[in-house]
Enzyme design. Structure first.
Site, mmCIF file in Angstrom:
data_model
loop_
_atom_site.group_PDB
_atom_site.id
_atom_site.type_symbol
_atom_site.label_atom_id
_atom_site.label_comp_id
_atom_site.label_asym_id
_atom_site.label_seq_id
_atom_site.Cartn_x
_atom_site.Cartn_y
_atom_site.Cartn_z
ATOM 1 N N ASP A 1 -125.146 15.369 -27.227
ATOM 2 C CA ASP A 1 -126.236 15.278 -26.608
ATOM 3 C C ASP A 1 -127.303 16.342 -26.992
ATOM 4 O O ASP A 1 -128.542 16.024 -27.307
ATOM 5 C CB ASP A 1 -126.118 15.647 -25.131
ATOM 6 C CG ASP A 1 -127.201 15.454 -24.229
ATOM 7 O OD1 ASP A 1 -127.843 14.442 -23.894
ATOM 8 O OD2 ASP A 1 -127.638 16.520 -23.644
ATOM 9 N N GLU B 1 -123.354 9.581 -28.368
ATOM 10 C CA GLU B 1 -123.415 11.035 -28.356
ATOM 11 C C GLU B 1 -122.577 11.656 -29.039
ATOM 12 O O GLU B 1 -122.674 12.778 -29.797
ATOM 13 C CB GLU B 1 -123.866 11.623 -26.942
ATOM 14 C CG GLU B 1 -125.327 10.951 -26.225
ATOM 15 C CD GLU B 1 -125.509 11.539 -24.990
ATOM 16 O OE1 GLU B 1 -126.685 11.844 -24.617
ATOM 17 O OE2 GLU B 1 -124.602 11.569 -24.254
#
Length: 245
Positions: free
Chosen positions: A63, A135
């Protein structure tokens, strides 16, 4: 073909599947254990023993890596855009909707290991699972090959969406919106077919037709097949409520 996560652990078969995934993306990977972890959902590891890894920590890392890459790319590529415009673009690109759409583009869901419960509940198509997995995959690329390779992968995957956003002046992912609408209303997915390619190789235009079931809905043109599909989806979505399928 969808992989049944309950049929195998990290075996030679699994390694072959991961190799297939990487080959489709033209990516080299050194640590297959790391890659396997990136594509292991917590529902899968929970059905094994407590020592089994899942992708939650890699998702946490990915992320941040993804946000930095997108921020850096936007800042350097669009010097005339305001802070507000860049922030809006970044928020859209790293949203669950966008990440899950891009995950579908690379068929990521077919390679995720899921527990039986998520498997039976169509977990491979859930936005949250797909977004988390991409991610985690970015985080794994960063650890395996470094920031430069991770940047090349992310920019190559996301740049078309970013350019389309700024060219259209809005921040909607029409392919994802159309897919949700059609699946909810008709229980099927829209189908995109390449109709023709126009122009020389260095300036090619792709023409795509969009169907729902056997019915032609719309077409779109673009400098890539993805762009043409996005434009066809935009036309279809705006007209869909007036079409009697």
């Amino acid at each position: 073909m969808k992989k049944n996560s309950s049929d195998f652990c990290f075996s030679n078969e699994r390694k072959a599947q991961l190799s297939e995934f990487l080959e489709n993306l033209s990516i080299d990977f050194n640590n297959f254990d790391l890659l396997n972890t990136a594509l292991s959902h917590s529902s899968y590891s929970n059905e094994l023993d407590q020592k089994s890894d899942n992708n939650e920590r890699l998702e946490f890392l990915g992320d941040s890596v993804l946000n930095l890459i997108i921020t850096d790319h936007l800042y350097k590529t669009y010097p005339n855009k305001s802070e507000g415009e860049l922030s809006k673009a970044r928020s859209y690109i790293v949203s669950e909707d966008s990440l899950s759409s891009i995950a579908r583009e690379i068929d990521l869901g077919s390679y995720i290991l899921l527990g039986r419960g998520e498997e039976s509940n169509d977990g491979r198509n859930k936005k949250g699972i797909l977004a988390d997995a991409i991610e985690a995959f970015v985080g794994a690329i960063y650890l395996d090959s470094g920031f430069l390779i991770a940047t090349e992968f992310v920019v190559g995957l996301f740049d078309m969406y970013i350019r389309l956003m700024f060219n259209r002046g809005d921040f909607k992912d029409y392919k994802s919106l159309l897919q949700e609408y059609v699946q909810k209303k008709y229980k099927i997915s829209p189908n995109y077919k390449l109709d023709k390619e126009i122009g020389p190789d260095h300036d090619k235009v792709f023409c795509v037709e969009l169907y729902v079931g056997e019915k032609f809905i719309s077409n779109g043109k673009g400098k890539s097949k993805k762009e043409a599909e996005m434009r066809a989806a935009e036309v279809a979505l705006k007209a869909m409520e007036d079409i009697n399928l």
